[in-house]
Design a protein around this motif. Sequence first.
Motif, PDB file in Angstrom:
ATOM      1  N   ARG A 138      15.809   0.593 -35.479  1.00 56.37           N
ATOM      2  CA  ARG A 138      14.391   1.410 -35.129  1.00 56.37           C
ATOM      3  C   ARG A 138      13.647   1.595 -36.876  1.00 56.37           C
ATOM      4  NH1 ARG A 138      13.937   6.904 -31.768  1.00 56.37           N
ATOM      5  NH2 ARG A 138      15.061   4.938 -30.475  1.00 56.37           N
TER       6      ARG A 138
ATOM      7  N   ILE B 149       7.787   2.328 -45.168  1.00 52.85           N
ATOM      8  CA  ILE B 149       8.651   2.493 -44.461  1.00 52.85           C
ATOM      9  C   ILE B 149       9.697   1.686 -44.052  1.00 52.85           C
ATOM     10  CG2 ILE B 149       6.696   3.500 -42.693  1.00 52.85           C
ATOM     11  CD1 ILE B 149       6.743   1.251 -40.500  1.00 52.85           C
TER      12      ILE B 149
ATOM     13  N   GLY C 235      10.379   2.832 -38.744  1.00 50.76           N
ATOM     14  CA  GLY C 235       9.580   3.224 -39.531  1.00 50.76           C
ATOM     15  C   GLY C 235      10.355   4.666 -40.600  1.00 50.76           C
ATOM     16  N   VAL C 236       9.981   6.435 -40.434  1.00 50.73           N
ATOM     17  CA  VAL C 236      10.699   7.107 -41.336  1.00 50.73           C
ATOM     18  C   VAL C 236      11.461   7.966 -40.062  1.00 50.73           C
ATOM     19  CG1 VAL C 236       8.538   6.720 -42.674  1.00 50.73           C
ATOM     20  CG2 VAL C 236       8.153   8.652 -40.236  1.00 50.73           C
TER      21      VAL C 236
ATOM     22  N   ARG D 112      11.479  11.483 -40.499  1.00 57.62           N
ATOM     23  CA  ARG D 112      11.332  12.835 -40.122  1.00 57.62           C
ATOM     24  C   ARG D 112      10.966  12.339 -38.619  1.00 57.62           C
ATOM     25  NH1 ARG D 112       7.829  10.935 -43.698  1.00 57.62           N
ATOM     26  NH2 ARG D 112       5.991  10.361 -43.290  1.00 57.62           N
ATOM     27  N   ASP D 113      10.516  11.040 -37.961  1.00 61.63           N
ATOM     28  CA  ASP D 113       9.823  11.249 -37.014  1.00 61.63           C
ATOM     29  C   ASP D 113      10.826  11.050 -35.898  1.00 61.63           C
ATOM     30  OD1 ASP D 113       6.911  10.627 -37.611  1.00 61.63           O
ATOM     31  OD2 ASP D 113       7.729   8.832 -37.597  1.00 61.63           O
ATOM     32  N   TRP D 114      12.931  11.297 -36.381  1.00 58.62           N
ATOM     33  CA  TRP D 114      13.570  10.872 -35.287  1.00 58.62           C
ATOM     34  C   TRP D 114      13.842  12.607 -35.337  1.00 58.62           C
ATOM     35  CZ3 TRP D 114      14.549   6.581 -38.051  1.00 58.62           C
ATOM     36  CH2 TRP D 114      13.606   5.458 -38.120  1.00 58.62           C
ATOM     37  N   PRO D 115      13.925  13.874 -35.077  1.00 64.24           N
ATOM     38  CA  PRO D 115      14.456  14.716 -35.253  1.00 64.24           C
ATOM     39  C   PRO D 115      16.047  14.966 -34.151  1.00 64.24           C
ATOM     40  CG  PRO D 115      12.716  15.284 -33.775  1.00 64.24           C
ATOM     41  CD  PRO D 115      12.886  13.949 -34.599  1.00 64.24           C
TER      42      PRO D 115
ATOM     43  N   ARG E 154       5.454  -1.833 -29.363  1.00 62.68           N
ATOM     44  CA  ARG E 154       6.057  -1.093 -31.491  1.00 62.68           C
ATOM     45  C   ARG E 154       4.761  -1.385 -32.064  1.00 62.68           C
ATOM     46  NH1 ARG E 154      10.826  -4.102 -29.807  1.00 62.68           N
ATOM     47  NH2 ARG E 154      12.248  -2.618 -29.591  1.00 62.68           N
TER      48      ARG E 154
END
Length: 300
Positions: free
Chosen positions: A149, A273, A151-152, A154-157, A203
Amino acid sequence: MRNLRHLLPSAGSLIVFEAAGRLSSFTAAGRELGMTQAAVSYAVRGLEEQLGAKLFQRRHRQVILTEAGERFHADVSLGLSHIRKSAEDLRLQATGGHVTLAASTAFGSFWMMPRLQQFRDELPGVDLRIQTADRDLDIIAEGIPLGVRGGVPRDWPDYHSLSLSDEEIFPVAGPNYLAKFGLPKTVEELATHRLIHLEEPYREAPNWDEWFASAGTSLRNAERGLRINDYALVIQAVMEGQGISLGWRHLVERLVASGLLVPVTDHVLRTGIGFYVIWPKNRELSDNARKVRDWLVAQA
């Protein structure tokens, strides 16, 4: 636990009830479970007697859940689904099984495919299955152990993650295009060339406007050029000499090294990112899934 043993119906009767309720037919349930219609009817009747409630309305060639039956069927279906999923997870952990990796078509095509023979050589006992989709899958809901994936983290807890690549973007062209139209000498000259635009439907992805802005200029005539919503097709069009597109380094670096693509200008957009291999926090990876994860990270 003795009380539970006496209070709860047998697993067999619950399985029969779930099938009969889902199919609205004792005959169809028997066919699915390898039982006779009479055996299904007997099991359901015994369950109704144990619970003291009527679960089905019997009709000619069909049975329909009563109101109480519908409520009980929803709970039984959910419970059996959880038990089946847990059993499958345990079985896969015990046996190794196959490992599914969810990724974009572009990652599968340009990052994973060139490395597949190396993967087989280095992990010969792992059955890898690559599942591509036009959007990021919910791998927790899908029961998939690993995903890639952008992104970053922190967006996927709900996920653990390890880095595969930073996002770095630069223009690329095919040798045939450059032989015909020449290599742009400046960013401003690049804006006059045939540009191929990626219109990513799901995306988020930087576009030509953002790339030119990062280079300190603007794209004129932004509507010009071919527009495609699949990155694999974008790169195919570039290699066939249709124009110049943005190239994501981790996807095009091997094509550049082989001469199939040529970088255009020295400017690189670094977005801050990255791309990561992710896996759910709510379940343990199998030994083989851990091997695949570690192998992916080692390629970075």
